[in-house]
Write an enzyme that holds these catalytic residues in place. Structure first.
Site, PDB file in Angstrom:
ATOM      1  N   LYS A 218       0.931  -1.285  -0.032  1.00 51.68           N
ATOM      2  CA  LYS A 218      -0.020   0.109  -0.026  1.00 51.68           C
ATOM      3  C   LYS A 218       0.964   1.229  -0.017  1.00 51.68           C
ATOM      4  O   LYS A 218       0.672   2.221  -0.852  1.00 51.68           O
ATOM      5  CB  LYS A 218      -0.884   0.126   1.327  1.00 51.68           C
ATOM      6  N   ASN A 219       1.923   1.314   0.817  1.00 47.13           N
ATOM      7  CA  ASN A 219       2.765   2.610   1.059  1.00 47.13           C
ATOM      8  C   ASN A 219       3.716   2.890  -0.034  1.00 47.13           C
ATOM      9  O   ASN A 219       4.443   3.803  -0.030  1.00 47.13           O
ATOM     10  CB  ASN A 219       3.346   2.493   2.454  1.00 47.13           C
TER      11      ASN A 219
ATOM     12  N   CYS B 264      -4.742  12.896  12.667  1.00 48.77           N
ATOM     13  CA  CYS B 264      -5.529  11.612  12.610  1.00 48.77           C
ATOM     14  C   CYS B 264      -5.260  11.097  13.951  1.00 48.77           C
ATOM     15  O   CYS B 264      -4.320  11.412  14.912  1.00 48.77           O
ATOM     16  CB  CYS B 264      -5.218  10.756  11.388  1.00 48.77           C
TER      17      CYS B 264
ATOM     18  N   ARG C 203       0.419  15.148  12.778  1.00 51.29           N
ATOM     19  CA  ARG C 203       0.875  14.788  11.270  1.00 51.29           C
ATOM     20  C   ARG C 203       0.789  16.175  10.518  1.00 51.29           C
ATOM     21  O   ARG C 203       0.398  16.002   9.466  1.00 51.29           O
ATOM     22  CB  ARG C 203       0.053  13.707  10.952  1.00 51.29           C
TER      23      ARG C 203
ATOM     24  N   ASP D 243       4.745   0.946  12.182  1.00 48.75           N
ATOM     25  CA  ASP D 243       3.614   0.215  11.779  1.00 48.75           C
ATOM     26  C   ASP D 243       3.587  -1.136  12.269  1.00 48.75           C
ATOM     27  O   ASP D 243       2.378  -1.686  11.617  1.00 48.75           O
ATOM     28  CB  ASP D 243       3.429   0.343  10.249  1.00 48.75           C
TER      29      ASP D 243
ATOM     30  N   ARG E 169      -8.708  -0.586   5.064  1.00 43.52           N
ATOM     31  CA  ARG E 169      -8.018   0.219   4.325  1.00 43.52           C
ATOM     32  C   ARG E 169      -6.594  -0.173   3.706  1.00 43.52           C
ATOM     33  O   ARG E 169      -6.022   0.201   2.802  1.00 43.52           O
ATOM     34  CB  ARG E 169      -7.689   1.434   5.122  1.00 43.52           C
TER      35      ARG E 169
HETATM   36  C1  EPZ Z   1       4.231   7.036   6.142  1.00 39.56           C
HETATM   37  O1  EPZ Z   1       3.481   8.143   6.678  1.00 39.56           O
HETATM   38  C2  EPZ Z   1       3.088   5.841   6.115  1.00 39.56           C
HETATM   39  N1  EPZ Z   1       1.892   6.050   5.377  1.00 39.56           N
HETATM   40  C3  EPZ Z   1       2.750   5.698   7.634  1.00 39.56           C
HETATM   41  O2  EPZ Z   1       1.972   4.560   7.422  1.00 39.56           O
HETATM   42  C4  EPZ Z   1       4.021   5.109   8.211  1.00 39.56           C
HETATM   43  O3  EPZ Z   1       3.618   4.997   9.662  1.00 39.56           O
HETATM   44  C5  EPZ Z   1       4.760   6.537   8.239  1.00 39.56           C
HETATM   45  O4  EPZ Z   1       5.224   6.611   7.005  1.00 39.56           O
HETATM   46  C6  EPZ Z   1       6.143   6.303   9.233  1.00 39.56           C
HETATM   47  O5  EPZ Z   1       6.951   5.355   8.788  1.00 39.56           O
HETATM   48  C7  EPZ Z   1       2.123   6.130   3.913  1.00 39.56           C
HETATM   49  O6  EPZ Z   1       3.347   5.861   3.466  1.00 39.56           O
HETATM   50  C8  EPZ Z   1       0.893   6.239   3.091  1.00 39.56           C
HETATM   51  P1  EPZ Z   1       6.106  10.404   8.286  1.00 39.56           P
HETATM   52  P2  EPZ Z   1       4.028   9.522   6.744  1.00 39.56           P
HETATM   53  O7  EPZ Z   1       6.064  11.864   7.344  1.00 39.56           O
HETATM   54  O8  EPZ Z   1       4.826   9.959   5.419  1.00 39.56           O
HETATM   55  C9  EPZ Z   1       6.214  14.073  11.434  1.00 39.56           C
HETATM   56  C10 EPZ Z   1       0.326   2.789   7.804  1.00 39.56           C
HETATM   57  O9  EPZ Z   1      -0.245   2.346   8.950  1.00 39.56           O
HETATM   58  N2  EPZ Z   1       6.419  15.077  10.346  1.00 39.56           N
HETATM   59  O10 EPZ Z   1       7.554   9.774   7.779  1.00 39.56           O
HETATM   60  O11 EPZ Z   1       2.565  10.471   6.867  1.00 39.56           O
HETATM   61  C11 EPZ Z   1       4.970  13.172  11.744  1.00 39.56           C
HETATM   62  O12 EPZ Z   1       4.099  14.018  12.423  1.00 39.56           O
HETATM   63  C12 EPZ Z   1       0.745   4.266   7.763  1.00 39.56           C
HETATM   64  O13 EPZ Z   1       0.239   2.274   6.765  1.00 39.56           O
HETATM   65  C13 EPZ Z   1       6.185  16.242  10.454  1.00 39.56           C
HETATM   66  O14 EPZ Z   1       6.580  16.914  11.690  1.00 39.56           O
HETATM   67  O15 EPZ Z   1       5.031   9.639   7.749  1.00 39.56           O
HETATM   68  C14 EPZ Z   1       5.506  12.086  12.260  1.00 39.56           C
HETATM   69  O16 EPZ Z   1       5.301  12.285  13.841  1.00 39.56           O
HETATM   70  C15 EPZ Z   1       0.297   4.916   8.935  1.00 39.56           C
HETATM   71  N3  EPZ Z   1       6.400  17.153   9.682  1.00 39.56           N
HETATM   72  C16 EPZ Z   1       6.667  11.923  11.866  1.00 39.56           C
HETATM   73  O17 EPZ Z   1       7.268  12.754  11.151  1.00 39.56           O
HETATM   74  C17 EPZ Z   1       6.274  16.685   7.942  1.00 39.56           C
HETATM   75  O18 EPZ Z   1       6.091  17.686   7.126  1.00 39.56           O
HETATM   76  C18 EPZ Z   1       6.869  10.485  10.713  1.00 39.56           C
HETATM   77  O19 EPZ Z   1       5.844  10.861   9.564  1.00 39.56           O
HETATM   78  C19 EPZ Z   1       6.097  15.313   8.168  1.00 39.56           C
HETATM   79  C20 EPZ Z   1       6.118  14.494   9.114  1.00 39.56           C
END
Ligand code: EPZ
Length: 419
Positions: free
Chosen positions: A22-23, A118, A123, A307, A399
Site C-alpha cells: 500500500k505505502n 489523525c 501529522r 506500523d 483500508r
Molecule cells: C508514512 O506516513 C506511512 N504512510 C505511515 O503508514 C507510516 O506510519 C509513516 O510513514 C512512518 O513510517 C504512507 O506511506 C501512506 P512521516 P507519513 O512523514 O509519510 C512528522 C500505515 O499504517 N512529520 O514519515 O505521513 C509526523 O508528524 C501508515 O500504513 C512532521 O513533523 O509519515 C510524524 O510524527 C500510518 N512534519 C513523523 O514525522 C512533516 O512535514 C513521521 O511522519 C512530516 C512529518
C-alpha cells in the site's frame, strides 16, 4: 456497521502470500501525474486507499483503467486538466498529499486540502512545504487548503529536520522535473522510497542515493511511460509473521523481501521464535518452547517500524515477563492499549513508553479498531484469546489489508466478517 468475529482455533499453520505494498503503490500512483504517457503498475493491492487514489487521479484528468482481478492499473496522465485535489476525497486519505509534488512539477501549481491530524498524531506537512519552497515554490495558505506555485522549479539543497517518508516522496517527485540539481539530506530510507525512485528512473528521471540518507536528483525536461511491479507489503508481511508467533504456529509467508523486515525478524528471534529464510519465503515457527519478553523502540527505517508496534505489542501480552515498548515516530499511537487491556492484558503507559506485563491469558471482548494497525493488532489478539472477540470499526483495517479474512482463514484462523 460491519465487524469481525474472531476465535482462538489454535496454532496457525500453512502458507500465505503477501500482496503489493500500500505505502509503495500510493506515491507511485501519484507520481504518474509527472508523465504524459501511459504507465502500467502491476501487483497493485485491491484496497480502499488505492481506490480513493484512483478517484483523485481521475478528478485531475488522468485516464484510469483498473483491473483488480489481475492487480493491474493502467494510468495515463497525458492530459492534466486540474491542479486541485477534491476536498472530500483528500479528507478520506492523508496520502492524497502525495499528489502535491507531481502536480506542482507538472502544472506549476498544486492545491490540496490541509490534511489535519489523525488518530495517531498531529501529522503536520511543514517539511513537505519547506522542501517545495527550497525549490523556489511560493506557498499560499487560504481557508482550509494550501497552494504551492512556481513557473519552473529550480534545483536546490534541502536538509530534512526529520526523515519523513511523505516529505521525502513529495520533494523527490517535485525535483525530478526541476531545472538543475537537487540534493536532499537526512531523507527517509524506507523501501517504499527506493521503489518510488526505481519507478521514476524507469520513466527517465535521474535519481541517485534512494535507500541512503542523501538523495541527488538531476532535473530532466520530461518523463515517459513505463511498466512497474510494486514491492511486497512489508507491514502485511510483519503482521502475518506475528500472527504465526501469537498463535504459537508455523506459517510460510510467500512473496516477501526478507531484508525489508529485518527488525521484525530480529525481534521475533529474540522472543524465541524460529524464522527461516527459505527459497519459498519466510517460515515463522513458534510451536516449540516458551517465548520470552523483549523490548521494542520504533524508529525510522531500518529501525523497528512504527506500523508494526501495535501488532508486536499484542504478541508481548501473551509472553511471560515484562516488555517495554517506546514509540518515537508518532505521538499518539497507543490507542490499542485500552482495547487490549479490555481483553485482559496488563499494559501501563507513561508518555511515549508502555510497559507490558505479559502472560495473563487474554479473553474475548467487544473492542474497537481506532486505526489501521491498531485494528490488525486486535485481530491478532483475538486469535490468542479465549471466547469470541468482536471488533468494530473494521473499515480502518480494510483500508490496508487485502483479503485479510480469507488469508487468515487460509492458515486455519477462525475469523468471520459480519455486516
Ligand atoms: C508514512 O506516513 C506511512 N504512510 C505511515 O503508514 C507510516 O506510519 C509513516 O510513514 C512512518 O513510517 C504512507 O506511506 C501512506 P512521516 P507519513 O512523514 O509519510 C512528522 C500505515 O499504517 N512529520 O514519515 O505521513 C509526523 O508528524 C501508515 O500504513 C512532521 O513533523 O509519515 C510524524 O510524527 C500510518 N512534519 C513523523 O514525522 C512533516 O512535514 C513521521 O511522519 C512530516 C512529518
Amino acid at each position: 456497521m460491519a465487524k469481525f468475529l474472531v476465535e482462538n482455533k489454535g496454532p496457525l499453520r500453512g502458507e500465505v502470500t503477501i500482496s503489493g505494498a500500500k505505502n509503495a503503490v500510493l506515491p507511485i500512483m501519484a507520481a504518474t501525474i509527472l508523465a504524459s504517457e501511459e504507465c502500467v503498475i502491476q501487483d497493485v493491492p485491491d484496497l480502499r486507499d488505492v481506490d480513493v487514489m484512483c478517484q483523485i487521479l481521475e478528478s485531475l484528468g488522468v485516464k484510469v483503467n483498473a483491473d483488480f482481478s489481475n492487480n493491474r492499473l493502467s494510468l495515463n496522465a497525458a492530459e492534466i486538466l486540474y491542479n486541485e485535489t477534491p476536498h472530500e476525497l483528500a479528507k478520506r486519505m492523508r496520502a492524497s498529499i502525495l499528489t502535491m509534488g507531481p502536480l506542482l512539477a507538472r502544472t506549476g501549481s498544486a492545491v490540496v486540502a490541509l490534511p489535519g491530524g489523525c488518530a495517531i498524531g498531529a501529522r503536520p506537512i511543514d517539511l513537505h512545504l519547506k522542501g517545495f519552497e527550497a525549490l523556489g515554490a511560493e506557498i499560499i495558505f487560504s481557508d482550509n487548503q494550501v497552494e504551492a506555485r512556481a513557473d519552473r522549479l529550480k534545483g536546490g539543497r534541502i536538509y530534512l529536520d526529520y526523515p519523513s517518508v511523505g516529505a521525502t516522496e513529495n520533494i523527490i517527485t517535485a525535483a525530478v522535473l526541476a531545472e538543475g540539481t537537487t540534493i536532499i539530506e537526512n531523507v527517509a530510507e524506507e523501501p517504499e522510497i527506493v521503489d518510488l525512485a526505481n519507478y521514476l528512473n524507469k520513466m527517465g528521471a535521474k535519481i541517485k542515493g534512494a535507500g541512503t540518507d542523501t538523495i541527488k536528483i538531476e532535473g530532466v525536461e520530461r518523463l515517459h511511460g513505463t511498466t512497474h511491479t510494486v514491492i511486497p507489503d512489508r507491514i502485511e508481511t510483519g503482521t502475518f509473521m506475528v500472527a504465526a508467533a501469537i498463535t504459537r504456529g508455523d506459517v510460510l509467508i510467500k512473496n516477501v523481501v526478507p531484508d525489508h523486515v529485518r527488525p521484525v525478524i530480529a525481534k521475533l528471534k529474540e522472543c524465541g521464535c524460529t524464522v527461516e529464510d527459505t527459497i519459498d519465503g519466510l517460515r515463522v515457527k513458534a510451536d516449540t518452547g516458551r517465548l520470552t519478553a523483549t523490548d521494542i523502540k520504533t524508529l525510522p527505517y531500518p529501525g523497528f517500524p512504527t506500523d508494526m508496534q501495535s501488532q508486536f505489542m499484542a504478541l508481548l501480552t501473551t509472553v511471560e515477563g515484562k516488555s517495554t515498548v517506546i514509540e518515537t515516530v508518532f505521538e499518539n499511537r497507543y490507542m490499542h492499549i485500552t482495547e487490549l487491556n479490555r481483553m485482559g492484558a496488563d499494559i501501563v503507559t507513561d508518555g511515549r513508553s508502555a510497559v507490558v506485563h505479559g502472560g495473563a491469558p487474554l479473553h474475548g471482548a467487544s473492542v474497537m479498531s481506532t486505526d489501521l494497525r491498531a485494528g490488525a493488532a486486535l485481530v491478532l489478539a483475538g486469535l490468542a484469546a479465549s471466547g469470541v472477540t468482536e471488533i468494530s470499526e473494521i473499515y480502518h483495517i480494510e483500508r490496508g489489508y487485502t483479503e485479510f479474512v480469507e488469508k487468515l482463514r487460509g492458515i486455519g484462523a477462525d475469523i468471520r466478517r459480519e455486516d
